[in-house]
Design an enzyme around this catalytic site. Structure first.
Site, PDB file in Angstrom:
ATOM      1  N   LYS A 160      13.491   6.917  22.781  1.00 54.08           N
ATOM      2  CA  LYS A 160      13.982   7.246  23.818  1.00 54.08           C
ATOM      3  C   LYS A 160      13.397   6.674  25.354  1.00 54.08           C
ATOM      4  O   LYS A 160      14.000   6.976  26.312  1.00 54.08           O
ATOM      5  CB  LYS A 160      14.171   8.545  24.206  1.00 54.08           C
ATOM      6  CG  LYS A 160      14.962   9.525  22.893  1.00 54.08           C
ATOM      7  CD  LYS A 160      14.530  10.984  23.055  1.00 54.08           C
ATOM      8  CE  LYS A 160      15.036  11.643  21.534  1.00 54.08           C
ATOM      9  NZ  LYS A 160      14.817  13.166  21.711  1.00 54.08           N
ATOM     10  N   ARG A 162       0.716   2.555  12.056  1.00 56.72           N
ATOM     11  CA  ARG A 162       1.432   1.255  11.845  1.00 56.72           C
ATOM     12  C   ARG A 162       2.266   0.957  12.859  1.00 56.72           C
ATOM     13  O   ARG A 162       3.206   1.614  13.377  1.00 56.72           O
ATOM     14  CB  ARG A 162       2.150   1.282  10.288  1.00 56.72           C
ATOM     15  CG  ARG A 162       2.912   0.096   9.875  1.00 56.72           C
ATOM     16  CD  ARG A 162       3.488  -0.082   8.696  1.00 56.72           C
ATOM     17  NE  ARG A 162       2.438  -0.249   7.844  1.00 56.72           N
ATOM     18  CZ  ARG A 162       2.437  -0.905   6.670  1.00 56.72           C
ATOM     19  NH1 ARG A 162       3.595  -0.985   6.068  1.00 56.72           N
ATOM     20  NH2 ARG A 162       1.277  -0.874   5.748  1.00 56.72           N
ATOM     21  N   HIS A 210      -4.526  -5.601   8.349  1.00 55.50           N
ATOM     22  CA  HIS A 210      -4.134  -4.491   7.440  1.00 55.50           C
ATOM     23  C   HIS A 210      -5.582  -3.894   6.488  1.00 55.50           C
ATOM     24  O   HIS A 210      -5.582  -4.245   5.234  1.00 55.50           O
ATOM     25  CB  HIS A 210      -2.940  -4.666   6.372  1.00 55.50           C
ATOM     26  CG  HIS A 210      -2.339  -3.357   5.747  1.00 55.50           C
ATOM     27  ND1 HIS A 210      -2.882  -2.071   5.804  1.00 55.50           N
ATOM     28  CD2 HIS A 210      -1.327  -3.382   5.031  1.00 55.50           C
ATOM     29  CE1 HIS A 210      -2.204  -1.376   5.071  1.00 55.50           C
ATOM     30  NE2 HIS A 210      -1.147  -2.059   4.709  1.00 55.50           N
ATOM     31  N   ARG A 250       4.972   3.208   0.786  1.00 51.84           N
ATOM     32  CA  ARG A 250       3.773   3.109  -0.125  1.00 51.84           C
ATOM     33  C   ARG A 250       2.371   3.477   0.586  1.00 51.84           C
ATOM     34  O   ARG A 250       1.732   4.173   0.341  1.00 51.84           O
ATOM     35  CB  ARG A 250       3.775   1.684  -0.726  1.00 51.84           C
ATOM     36  CG  ARG A 250       2.305   1.338  -1.488  1.00 51.84           C
ATOM     37  CD  ARG A 250       2.258  -0.094  -2.052  1.00 51.84           C
ATOM     38  NE  ARG A 250       3.436  -0.597  -2.626  1.00 51.84           N
ATOM     39  CZ  ARG A 250       3.749  -0.835  -3.816  1.00 51.84           C
ATOM     40  NH1 ARG A 250       2.443  -0.759  -4.768  1.00 51.84           N
ATOM     41  NH2 ARG A 250       4.630  -0.965  -4.421  1.00 51.84           N
ATOM     42  N   THR A 251       2.267   2.883   1.902  1.00 58.35           N
ATOM     43  CA  THR A 251       1.107   3.110   2.572  1.00 58.35           C
ATOM     44  C   THR A 251       1.036   4.343   3.024  1.00 58.35           C
ATOM     45  O   THR A 251       0.047   5.296   3.059  1.00 58.35           O
ATOM     46  CB  THR A 251       1.229   2.196   3.698  1.00 58.35           C
ATOM     47  OG1 THR A 251       0.877   0.586   3.050  1.00 58.35           O
ATOM     48  CG2 THR A 251      -0.157   2.373   4.535  1.00 58.35           C
TER      49      THR A 251
END
Length: 329
Positions: free
Chosen positions: A96, A118, A146, A68-69
């Site tokens: 890695k 995020r 957020h 969604r975001t």
């Protein structure tokens, strides 16, 4: 659209990044909402795409999955004419053994204009912003903040009700693990709303009253007379241990249904940041009630808010670059 946007005073938001709501003033928040309002109108026109960010590069760097975001940010950037790169962390050098600072240095060398990040760790986005020259938007960091979710929630409320000041908003559910709750608490209180938190004792942070909110562990008591009911997702991925006895018990005491909503004001509205767990946090019939539910509106407002954030931050970048180059001096 560009003429309407230029009629706003962009100096009202002088910040280079959007890392959280906690440090933002009421005027900065109001400006972002005013600009986003104009993008709501633009997005409803047949010709949605603009060229404000033509030649600009936006990188979505998501260390946690989020359809969604990430999609909302991608659509926002493309509607402004930017080039967009979505980095898949699961297949990148980060998996890695590359550190976050190494990643920041690598990305910085590519000279992007905006990073949308995020990350599962609180504070990681702040750290990354200190190592790059571009603008950084926090797309959610751990249980910290957020900010664009709080802005889109505020825009959704303001467009439906007409104001934020004086409203009583109940935020219900997994407060403990919710960055959405934290950003909304900061935004709503600074904008003059009254905030109530409703959660089981195991999902209520300690000393929340110092944030200027009321705390309830009884949902029926907490919903009395509220204007907005904002439900939160149970974030089981962040839980280590048993925070709720069972899903059935959780819905019985803290899931929103018509009976509990009847304790709020007759015209109370319902919100949820998504993704919803139907029958856990909210009853399906209520979630789909277009007269009471603002959930679909929240999705639409998300694109407009993220367009506004990308617009204003790239203008700040251009202003700073012109200042450094001595343009206009």
């Amino acid at each position: 659209m560009s003429e309407e946007a230029n009629s706003l005073d962009f100096s009202r938001y002088p910040q280079r990044h959007l890392l959280g709501i906690a440090e933002r003033t009421s005027d900065e928040i109001s400006f972002l909402l005013d600009l986003a309002d104009r993008y709501v109108v633009q997005n409803r026109l047949p010709g949605k795409k603009l060229d404000l960010l033509s030649g600009r590069t936006v990188i979505n760097l998501f260390f946690e999955s989020s359809t969604r975001t990430r999609t909302s940010f991608e659509l926002a950037a493309k509607r402004l004419g930017a080039d967009v790169i979505n980095m898949s962390v699961s297949t990148s050098s980060i998996k890695k053994g590359e550190t976050l600072i190494d990643t920041a240095m690598t990305l910085n060398a590519m000279r992007p204009d905006v990073l949308v990040v995020r990350h599962p760790d609180s504070g990681a986005v702040q750290l990354l912003s200190e190592k790059v020259n571009c603008a950084v938007i926090n797309g959610g960091d751990g249980s910290h903040e957020h900010p664009t979710q709080a802005l889109l929630d505020a825009l959704t409320i303001r467009r439906r009700v007409g104001r934020l000041e004086g409203l009583t908003v109940a935020i219900c559910g997994d407060i403990l693990h919710s960055r959405v709750a934290r950003s909304n608490i900061h935004l709503l209180t600074v904008m003059g709303a009254h905030v109530r938190l409703i959660a089981p004792p195991t999902l209520m942070p300690s000393s929340v009253e110092r944030l200027g909110v009321e705390a309830f562990t009884d949902m029926r008591a907490g919903l009395q007379g509220v204007d907005i009911v904002m439900m939160l997702r149970l974030q089981t991925e962040r839980m280590q241990g048993n925070y709720v006895p069972s899903i059935r018990e959780y819905f019985r005491f803290y899931g929103l249904d018509q009976e509990k909503l009847s304790l709020a004001k007759p015209d109370a509205l319902v919100m949820h940041p998504g993704p919803m767990n139907r029958g856990v946090e909210i009853d399906s019939e209520l979630a789909d009630d277009l007269d009471r539910s603002l959930i679909r509106d929240q999705v639409e407002m998300g694109v407009a808010v993220r367009m506004a954030c990308l617009d204003v931050l790239t203008r700040v970048l251009r202003r700073d670059a012109e200042t450094e180059a001595g343009v206009g001096t």
